[in-house]
Design an enzyme around this catalytic site. Sequence first.
Site, short mmCIF file in Angstrom:
data_model
loop_
_atom_site.label_atom_id
_atom_site.label_comp_id
_atom_site.label_asym_id
_atom_site.label_seq_id
_atom_site.Cartn_x
_atom_site.Cartn_y
_atom_site.Cartn_z
N SER A 77 -3.79 9.44 7.93
CA SER A 77 -3.06 8.44 7.15
C SER A 77 -1.80 9.07 6.57
CB SER A 77 -3.94 7.90 6.01
OG SER A 77 -3.13 7.32 5.02
N ARG B 185 -8.19 -6.35 9.67
CA ARG B 185 -7.45 -6.82 10.85
C ARG B 185 -8.30 -6.88 12.11
NH1 ARG B 185 -1.59 -3.96 9.61
NH2 ARG B 185 -0.90 -5.59 8.17
N ASP C 105 -0.26 -0.24 13.18
CA ASP C 105 0.15 -1.56 12.68
C ASP C 105 0.38 -2.56 13.82
OD1 ASP C 105 0.01 -0.63 10.09
OD2 ASP C 105 2.14 -0.19 9.95
N GLY D 133 0.82 -1.21 0.00
CA GLY D 133 0.00 0.00 0.00
C GLY D 133 0.85 1.25 0.00
C1 S3P Z 1 2.58 3.68 6.35
C2 S3P Z 1 1.49 4.25 6.94
C3 S3P Z 1 0.43 3.48 7.62
C4 S3P Z 1 0.85 2.06 7.94
C5 S3P Z 1 1.59 1.41 6.81
C6 S3P Z 1 2.81 2.22 6.42
C7 S3P Z 1 3.56 4.54 5.67
O1 S3P Z 1 -0.70 3.45 6.77
O2 S3P Z 1 -0.28 1.28 8.29
O3 S3P Z 1 2.02 0.10 7.20
O4 S3P Z 1 4.69 4.10 5.42
O5 S3P Z 1 3.21 5.70 5.39
P1 S3P Z 1 -1.74 4.68 6.77
O6 S3P Z 1 -0.94 5.89 6.76
O7 S3P Z 1 -2.57 4.57 5.56
O8 S3P Z 1 -2.52 4.48 8.05
#
Ligand code: S3P
Length: 426
Positions: free
Chosen positions: A164, A343, A312, A91
């Site tokens: 986020s 989750r 996380d 993601g």
């Molecule tokens: C992350 C942000 C988080 C986290 C992901 C890594 C990042 O997601 O859950 O594992 O590296 O910016 P969100 O920002 O969408 O919550």
Amino acid sequence: MKLTKVKGLQGKLSIPGDKSISHRAVMFGALAKGTTHISNFLSGADCLATIDCFRKMGVEIEQDGTDVKVHGNGLHGLKQPKDMLDVGNSGTTTRLISGILAGQDFEVTLSGDASLNKRPMKRIMIPLKMMGADIESVHGNDCAPLVIRGTKLKGIHYDSPVASAQVKSCALLAGLYADGKTSVTEPVLSRNHTELMLRSFGVTVESQGTTAVVTPPKEMYASDIVVPGDISSATFFIAAGLITPNSCIRLKNVGINPTRDGILRVCKDMGADVTLENVVDSGGEPTADIVVKTSELKGTVIEGEVIPTLIDEIPVIALLAAFAEGETVIKDAEELKVKESDRIALTVDNLVKMGVDAEATEDGMKIRGGNPLHGARIHCKYDHRIAMTFSIAGINAQGETIIEDAECVDVSYPAFYEQLNSLQLS
Ligand code: S3P
């Protein structure tokens, strides 16, 4: 993977590099002038997907295990890839790279695995479209595959409805290519690695409260990055040390950035014996050794502003709660439903399978600790953090636990089982 009860866990571990910081180091290095040296890079599948995407866009990247050299092409030096970019299960790769791609002068298609292609992308499409980006979901379902046709962008202010870092970072990275400043305000501050690291690549980023503002630079300049150990990975061993009898574990060189350290606050609230030693600053990112000993835990309430700082870690916090006296309530965590799996549902289902008194709620879960755990067959839907959480449960349960698709730990922690074995008392 089969797991059975262990007698204790003792020893030291070097926790692999932070996933969020490793992704950003490659991305920003690719956009900078000069060579960025990255040490303690996380050589897990997600970060390797990021390397692969930038190689396909003409960036020369040398990788030797945890040492990476990115020979940047400069802010405007990316080239159109011949094929679609494969973002795998990641993601972070998808959402951050989309911001960068929105400002290029070519078209790209991004696609990932079955889990990634179900995750919501509307959250980045909205701010990007406000900036003038041309981004489209191939199947019209606001998920990947995404087609991004790079174009001229305008700077905006975006009030994000979600805390986020991926959404914030996407807009800030598109902001590198915009015609004026871009600012993002979040309801609660999420991890700030993008803001910190962009500054070390020479970009002006101001942060005030939950707002970050980027000024588009003329160029970015290479910077050497020493990646701290990933506190999200360390958490599996923090939990293991706390709930396994006869345990004492030292986790070396772990990042304790205040936007990521919620797990340490929860440990304190639960009465855990967790201490920090050798606290130092590593390029704006504080790090420490974390020493954990077997502890009697008590239930707690986890809600509000702390949630993004431990998002996380919630599956493994739920496991801690199963070993604590009394009830633990987790609220304001609906974001967990759109991670690599749902989750909330998957954590609660698997806890219940192992004999825990747990229930899912609209925005989190309730766990009443104290029931002894028994082994079970765990389905983790290829979610790395679920696999690791229930492996730690398995070494504290009566009988045999089988983790299906355990190889998915490679996404963020390829050395997980090897390190777990290295600590076991015989
Ligand atoms: C992350 C942000 C988080 C986290 C992901 C890594 C990042 O997601 O859950 O594992 O590296 O910016 P969100 O920002 O969408 O919550």
